[in-house]
Design an enzyme around this catalytic site. Sequence first.
Site, PDB file in Angstrom:
ATOM      1  N   LYS A  13       0.835  -1.213   0.000  1.00  0.00           N
ATOM      2  CA  LYS A  13       0.000   0.000   0.000  1.00  0.00           C
ATOM      3  C   LYS A  13       0.869   1.263   0.000  1.00  0.00           C
ATOM      4  O   LYS A  13       0.643   2.177  -0.781  1.00  0.00           O
ATOM      5  CB  LYS A  13      -0.928   0.032   1.234  1.00  0.00           C
ATOM      6  CG  LYS A  13      -1.857  -1.169   1.338  1.00  0.00           C
ATOM      7  CD  LYS A  13      -2.817  -1.038   2.511  1.00  0.00           C
ATOM      8  CE  LYS A  13      -2.150  -1.032   3.867  1.00  0.00           C
ATOM      9  NZ  LYS A  13      -1.539  -2.319   4.254  1.00  0.00           N
ATOM     10  N   ARG A  88      -9.065   0.598   9.837  1.00  0.00           N
ATOM     11  CA  ARG A  88      -8.616  -0.762  10.123  1.00  0.00           C
ATOM     12  C   ARG A  88      -9.617  -1.522  10.986  1.00  0.00           C
ATOM     13  O   ARG A  88      -9.392  -2.681  11.304  1.00  0.00           O
ATOM     14  CB  ARG A  88      -7.292  -0.694  10.875  1.00  0.00           C
ATOM     15  CG  ARG A  88      -6.060  -0.971   9.992  1.00  0.00           C
ATOM     16  CD  ARG A  88      -4.852  -0.714  10.851  1.00  0.00           C
ATOM     17  NE  ARG A  88      -3.685  -1.422  10.503  1.00  0.00           N
ATOM     18  CZ  ARG A  88      -2.617  -0.873   9.923  1.00  0.00           C
ATOM     19  NH1 ARG A  88      -2.642   0.387   9.531  1.00  0.00           N
ATOM     20  NH2 ARG A  88      -1.528  -1.583   9.719  1.00  0.00           N
TER      21      ARG A  88
END
Length: 220
Positions: A13, A88
């Site tokens: 990422k 998250r």
Amino acid sequence: MYLVLLGPPGAGKGTQAKMIEQEFGISQISTGDIIRESIRQQTEWGKKANEYVKEGKLVPDEVVIGIIQEQLSQEKFQAGFMLDGFPRTLQQAEALASMLDNMGKRLDGVLYFEVNEEEVIQRLSARRICENCQATYNLLSKPPKEDQICDACGGKLIQRADDRPEVIRQRLKTYKEQTAPLVKWYEDRGLLYRLKSEGSIAEVYQQVKKVLNEIQEKNG
Ligand code: AMP
């Protein structure tokens, strides 16, 4: 564009975010980078956050949501941003949705970097970062020109404390339990774009570009 980069640790990422930033001019917001900086500076909450980070656990939602709230209010992110490492948890995803709602904005897409666990362990074990400028290397796939020295600034390359094998295992467990449910959450909302993240950096980036062009076309 307002984007989220989703995927397990080591999915690439951060690396892809830097490339997107350069070509598309979309600014990256990395909660991991912000947290590591506060740990380096030994701020009061940095010290507390370190207790979670070094064990491969998540920093409490209210702390991270606070960080994002502060970031999103900055002028430089008004035209767009990509969130790397946030949300998250479902609670973070819900908080993000309501923050964007309040700002009259909405997410354009969630880029989900899919990669198998073996590859993740191999990548994280071989990852090194520059202790000075935080540039990222991989001893196998993206080694520095000179051993243990940053190409960009000449700084020393080190291993992140949470890239040690025992912490990697815990981070993967944390990901599976708390973050993986977001894949379905975003899929249900029609925002998810799946990318096969096992190939080379360049191969993954080709897929990223295709998705971003698709989103741009959709947006007209
Ligand atoms: P990263 O650089 O994204 O792998 O993040 C490193 C560590 O920072 C994670 O293992 C967590 O301990 C913490 N962290 C980063 N982002 C978040 C987040 N959105 N929620 C909770 N903890 C986070």
